[in-house]
Design a protein around this motif. Structure first.
Motif, PDB file in Angstrom:
ATOM      1  N   ASP A 120     -43.286  23.167  31.854  1.00  0.00           N
ATOM      2  CA  ASP A 120     -43.162  21.781  31.379  1.00  0.00           C
ATOM      3  C   ASP A 120     -44.288  21.420  30.415  1.00  0.00           C
ATOM      4  N   ALA A 121     -44.855  22.413  29.773  1.00  0.00           N
ATOM      5  CA  ALA A 121     -46.011  22.202  28.891  1.00  0.00           C
ATOM      6  C   ALA A 121     -45.695  21.266  27.734  1.00  0.00           C
ATOM      7  N   TRP A 122     -46.693  20.474  27.353  1.00  0.00           N
ATOM      8  CA  TRP A 122     -46.602  19.694  26.118  1.00  0.00           C
ATOM      9  C   TRP A 122     -47.304  20.412  24.972  1.00  0.00           C
ATOM     10  N   LEU A 123     -48.119  21.420  25.316  1.00  0.00           N
ATOM     11  CA  LEU A 123     -48.885  22.178  24.337  1.00  0.00           C
ATOM     12  C   LEU A 123     -48.492  23.650  24.398  1.00  0.00           C
ATOM     13  N   ALA A 124     -48.137  24.213  23.244  1.00  0.00           N
ATOM     14  CA  ALA A 124     -47.854  25.649  23.151  1.00  0.00           C
ATOM     15  C   ALA A 124     -48.930  26.309  22.308  1.00  0.00           C
ATOM     16  N   ILE A 125     -49.562  27.327  22.862  1.00  0.00           N
ATOM     17  CA  ILE A 125     -50.558  28.123  22.149  1.00  0.00           C
ATOM     18  C   ILE A 125     -49.889  29.433  21.765  1.00  0.00           C
ATOM     19  N   GLN A 159     -38.683  31.361  23.491  1.00  0.00           N
ATOM     20  CA  GLN A 159     -39.655  30.760  24.395  1.00  0.00           C
ATOM     21  C   GLN A 159     -40.050  29.366  23.928  1.00  0.00           C
ATOM     22  N   LEU A 160     -40.201  29.193  22.643  1.00  0.00           N
ATOM     23  CA  LEU A 160     -40.529  27.867  22.146  1.00  0.00           C
ATOM     24  C   LEU A 160     -39.360  26.911  22.368  1.00  0.00           C
ATOM     25  N   ALA A 161     -38.140  27.421  22.278  1.00  0.00           N
ATOM     26  CA  ALA A 161     -36.963  26.581  22.521  1.00  0.00           C
ATOM     27  C   ALA A 161     -36.880  26.135  23.974  1.00  0.00           C
ATOM     28  N   VAL A 162     -37.230  27.031  24.893  1.00  0.00           N
ATOM     29  CA  VAL A 162     -37.184  26.698  26.318  1.00  0.00           C
ATOM     30  C   VAL A 162     -38.262  25.682  26.684  1.00  0.00           C
ATOM     31  N   LEU A 163     -39.368  25.715  25.961  1.00  0.00           N
ATOM     32  CA  LEU A 163     -40.455  24.764  26.212  1.00  0.00           C
ATOM     33  C   LEU A 163     -40.110  23.429  25.542  1.00  0.00           C
ATOM     34  N   GLU A 164     -39.143  22.755  26.098  1.00  0.00           N
ATOM     35  CA  GLU A 164     -38.559  21.580  25.462  1.00  0.00           C
ATOM     36  C   GLU A 164     -39.512  20.393  25.358  1.00  0.00           C
ATOM     37  N   LYS A 165     -40.531  20.358  26.200  1.00  0.00           N
ATOM     38  CA  LYS A 165     -41.445  19.216  26.200  1.00  0.00           C
ATOM     39  C   LYS A 165     -42.644  19.408  25.281  1.00  0.00           C
ATOM     40  N   VAL A 166     -42.722  20.541  24.619  1.00  0.00           N
ATOM     41  CA  VAL A 166     -43.855  20.799  23.726  1.00  0.00           C
ATOM     42  C   VAL A 166     -43.845  19.829  22.551  1.00  0.00           C
ATOM     43  N   ARG A 167     -44.971  19.172  22.355  1.00  0.00           N
ATOM     44  CA  ARG A 167     -45.134  18.254  21.225  1.00  0.00           C
ATOM     45  C   ARG A 167     -46.162  18.755  20.227  1.00  0.00           C
ATOM     46  N   VAL A 168     -47.078  19.601  20.690  1.00  0.00           N
ATOM     47  CA  VAL A 168     -48.148  20.121  19.836  1.00  0.00           C
ATOM     48  C   VAL A 168     -48.167  21.639  19.956  1.00  0.00           C
ATOM     49  N   ILE A 169     -48.278  22.304  18.811  1.00  0.00           N
ATOM     50  CA  ILE A 169     -48.338  23.763  18.762  1.00  0.00           C
ATOM     51  C   ILE A 169     -49.657  24.168  18.124  1.00  0.00           C
ATOM     52  N   VAL A 170     -50.387  25.058  18.782  1.00  0.00           N
ATOM     53  CA  VAL A 170     -51.642  25.582  18.236  1.00  0.00           C
ATOM     54  C   VAL A 170     -51.480  27.083  18.015  1.00  0.00           C
ATOM     55  N   PRO A 171     -51.247  27.512  16.772  1.00  0.00           N
ATOM     56  CA  PRO A 171     -51.211  28.946  16.488  1.00  0.00           C
ATOM     57  C   PRO A 171     -52.628  29.477  16.300  1.00  0.00           C
ATOM     58  N   LEU A 172     -52.897  30.630  16.883  1.00  0.00           N
ATOM     59  CA  LEU A 172     -54.217  31.242  16.758  1.00  0.00           C
ATOM     60  C   LEU A 172     -54.154  32.304  15.674  1.00  0.00           C
ATOM     61  N   GLY A 173     -54.522  31.923  14.477  1.00  0.00           N
ATOM     62  CA  GLY A 173     -54.519  32.844  13.360  1.00  0.00           C
ATOM     63  C   GLY A 173     -53.306  32.679  12.458  1.00  0.00           C
ATOM     64  N   GLN A 174     -53.420  33.280  11.271  1.00  0.00           N
ATOM     65  CA  GLN A 174     -52.411  33.076  10.239  1.00  0.00           C
ATOM     66  C   GLN A 174     -51.067  33.721  10.580  1.00  0.00           C
ATOM     67  N   ILE A 175     -51.066  34.873  11.233  1.00  0.00           N
ATOM     68  CA  ILE A 175     -49.796  35.513  11.573  1.00  0.00           C
ATOM     69  C   ILE A 175     -49.007  34.641  12.537  1.00  0.00           C
ATOM     70  N   ALA A 176     -49.658  34.118  13.558  1.00  0.00           N
ATOM     71  CA  ALA A 176     -48.977  33.231  14.494  1.00  0.00           C
ATOM     72  C   ALA A 176     -48.503  31.961  13.782  1.00  0.00           C
ATOM     73  N   HIS A 177     -49.311  31.451  12.897  1.00  0.00           N
ATOM     74  CA  HIS A 177     -48.967  30.269  12.103  1.00  0.00           C
ATOM     75  C   HIS A 177     -47.685  30.517  11.305  1.00  0.00           C
ATOM     76  N   MET A 216     -53.345  13.893  19.594  1.00  0.00           N
ATOM     77  CA  MET A 216     -52.017  13.865  18.999  1.00  0.00           C
ATOM     78  C   MET A 216     -50.940  13.713  20.067  1.00  0.00           C
ATOM     79  N   ARG A 217     -51.179  14.251  21.241  1.00  0.00           N
ATOM     80  CA  ARG A 217     -50.204  14.077  22.314  1.00  0.00           C
ATOM     81  C   ARG A 217     -50.084  12.607  22.693  1.00  0.00           C
ATOM     82  N   GLN A 218     -51.190  11.909  22.666  1.00  0.00           N
ATOM     83  CA  GLN A 218     -51.226  10.532  23.133  1.00  0.00           C
ATOM     84  C   GLN A 218     -50.850   9.533  22.041  1.00  0.00           C
TER      85      GLN A 218
END
Length: 218
Positions: A48-53, A136-154, A215-217
């Motif tokens: 139920d995460a709001w943040l995806a890393i 996985q990002l689709a299943v995390l339906e409550k995610v509002r903020v995404i933090v990619p670590l590095g350019q490839i993830a971005h 940003m979540r708030q």
């Protein structure tokens, strides 16, 4: 060895055959290190995460060894300390998959599920693995903020969301409003190299997650 996933239905099989180079590397490591995980590394965190890393790929002596993202190598120390400081992790990180650490409100998913040689996945491997990241990002339906670590993830995250990569320039702390209303906040990867060279300091890393909470708030 513990390797449970909160997103089990979206995970690749233990012997995923999609990337021949990564499969060959995995098989070689199973011979050299038979007690290691040596398989696609599952997601970690709160369904139920709001943040995806979004990480890059498992580290050889970290997640590829232990079966849990960012567990067992230097990168995990800063990551889990930071998540704990912002109330996104409970328990004590002890670099073991059975240390009792739990994420609350956050989930960690990787752009590439398997360990690449020299920690450098090929473009075709990133693309081949992207359907798992997308699922996985689709299943995390409550995610509002995404933090990619590095350019490839971005870049991989932008592509799976159908965004034009050239319109979202990567930079530490850069904020991007996505077409679906979510926000992406870039961070340099918390690798040992980036920390040792001073490219990423603990203060810089904490600032990204402090902003994510804002940003979540908002």
């Amino acid at each position: 060895m513990i390797a449970d996933s909160p997103l089990a239905r979206t995970e690749p099989p233990h012997d995923c055959p999609r990337c021949p180079r990564l499969v060959a590397f995995r098989h070689a490591l199973r011979i050299e290190y038979p007690d290691w995980w040596n398989a696609p590394v599952p997601a970690l965190g709160d369904p139920d995460a709001w943040l995806a890393i979004v990480g890059l790929a498992p580290g050889k002596h970290g997640a590829n060894r232990t079966g849990r993202p960012f567990t067992g190598d230097h990168a995990g120390v800063l990551l889990f300390e930071t998540l704990g400081a912002f109330g996104l992790a409970t328990g004590r990180y002890d670099a073991r998959p059975d240390d009792g650490l739990r994420l609350t409100g956050a989930a960690i998913i990787n752009a590439v599920k398997c360990l690449p040689p020299e920690n450098k996945p090929m473009p075709e491997e990133i693309a081949t693995c992207r359907p798992f990241l997308a699922a996985q990002l689709a299943v995390l339906e409550k995610v509002r903020v995404i933090v990619p670590l590095g350019q490839i993830a971005h870049q991989s995250t932008l592509r799976l969301l159908g965004e034009r990569v050239s319109a979202f320039r990567f930079g530490h702390g850069a904020e991007h409003r996505l077409s679906d209303g979510r926000v992406m906040i870039d961070s340099y990867h918390c690798s040992r190299y980036n920390q040792n060279t001073g490219r990423l300091t603990p203060e810089m890393f904490r600032a990204v997650f402090a902003r994510a909470l804002e940003m979540r708030q908002s």
